[in-house]
Design a protein around this motif. Sequence first.
Motif, PDB file in Angstrom:
ATOM      1  N   CYS A  70       0.829  -1.196   0.000  1.00  0.00           N
ATOM      2  CA  CYS A  70       0.000   0.000   0.000  1.00  0.00           C
ATOM      3  C   CYS A  70       0.870   1.254   0.000  1.00  0.00           C
ATOM      4  O   CYS A  70       1.790   1.384   0.797  1.00  0.00           O
ATOM      5  CB  CYS A  70      -0.903  -0.015   1.230  1.00  0.00           C
ATOM      6  SG  CYS A  70      -1.847   1.492   1.416  1.00  0.00           S
ATOM      7  N   CYS A  93      -6.358  -1.038  -0.611  1.00  0.00           N
ATOM      8  CA  CYS A  93      -5.761  -1.652   0.567  1.00  0.00           C
ATOM      9  C   CYS A  93      -6.878  -2.111   1.511  1.00  0.00           C
ATOM     10  O   CYS A  93      -7.783  -1.336   1.819  1.00  0.00           O
ATOM     11  CB  CYS A  93      -4.873  -0.613   1.254  1.00  0.00           C
ATOM     12  SG  CYS A  93      -4.263  -1.119   2.855  1.00  0.00           S
ATOM     13  N   CYS A 125      -0.210   3.277   3.705  1.00  0.00           N
ATOM     14  CA  CYS A 125       0.123   2.799   5.048  1.00  0.00           C
ATOM     15  C   CYS A 125       1.239   1.761   5.044  1.00  0.00           C
ATOM     16  O   CYS A 125       1.718   1.368   6.098  1.00  0.00           O
ATOM     17  CB  CYS A 125      -1.123   2.246   5.746  1.00  0.00           C
ATOM     18  SG  CYS A 125      -1.708   0.674   5.083  1.00  0.00           S
ATOM     19  N   TYR A 150      -6.916   2.809   0.898  1.00  0.00           N
ATOM     20  CA  TYR A 150      -6.231   3.654  -0.071  1.00  0.00           C
ATOM     21  C   TYR A 150      -6.262   2.973  -1.433  1.00  0.00           C
ATOM     22  O   TYR A 150      -6.054   1.770  -1.534  1.00  0.00           O
ATOM     23  CB  TYR A 150      -4.782   3.898   0.370  1.00  0.00           C
ATOM     24  CG  TYR A 150      -3.945   4.609  -0.670  1.00  0.00           C
ATOM     25  CD1 TYR A 150      -4.062   5.981  -0.844  1.00  0.00           C
ATOM     26  CD2 TYR A 150      -3.052   3.904  -1.471  1.00  0.00           C
ATOM     27  CE1 TYR A 150      -3.300   6.629  -1.799  1.00  0.00           C
ATOM     28  CE2 TYR A 150      -2.287   4.552  -2.426  1.00  0.00           C
ATOM     29  CZ  TYR A 150      -2.419   5.913  -2.587  1.00  0.00           C
ATOM     30  OH  TYR A 150      -1.661   6.554  -3.529  1.00  0.00           O
ATOM     31  N   CYS A 210      -6.567   0.329   4.957  1.00  0.00           N
ATOM     32  CA  CYS A 210      -6.868   1.760   5.023  1.00  0.00           C
ATOM     33  C   CYS A 210      -7.707   2.232   3.829  1.00  0.00           C
ATOM     34  O   CYS A 210      -8.095   3.381   3.772  1.00  0.00           O
ATOM     35  CB  CYS A 210      -5.579   2.566   5.106  1.00  0.00           C
ATOM     36  SG  CYS A 210      -4.642   2.590   3.570  1.00  0.00           S
TER      37      CYS A 210
HETATM   38 ZN   LIG Z   1      -3.189   0.994   3.201  1.00  0.00          ZN
END
Ligand SMILES: [Zn+2]
Length: 57
Positions: free
Chosen positions: A4, A32, A7, A37, A35
Amino acid sequence: MIRCGYCGHEFAEEEGIKGCGKCGKPCRSVRCPRCFYENPPEPAVVKKLKKVFGKNS
Ligand SMILES: [Zn+2]
């Protein structure tokens, strides 16, 4: 494995959440699972480079 960009969590491609759910077409980005993302798809060229340089990891 995908890392990711936000994170740093590492996850398998099938573990990630596929598609952004917004663009309405088969979206190749992978979210991800931690998180959420949205990681852009990795170009094949980068994968090849990783194979070449990733031997000492
Ligand atoms: Zn992430």
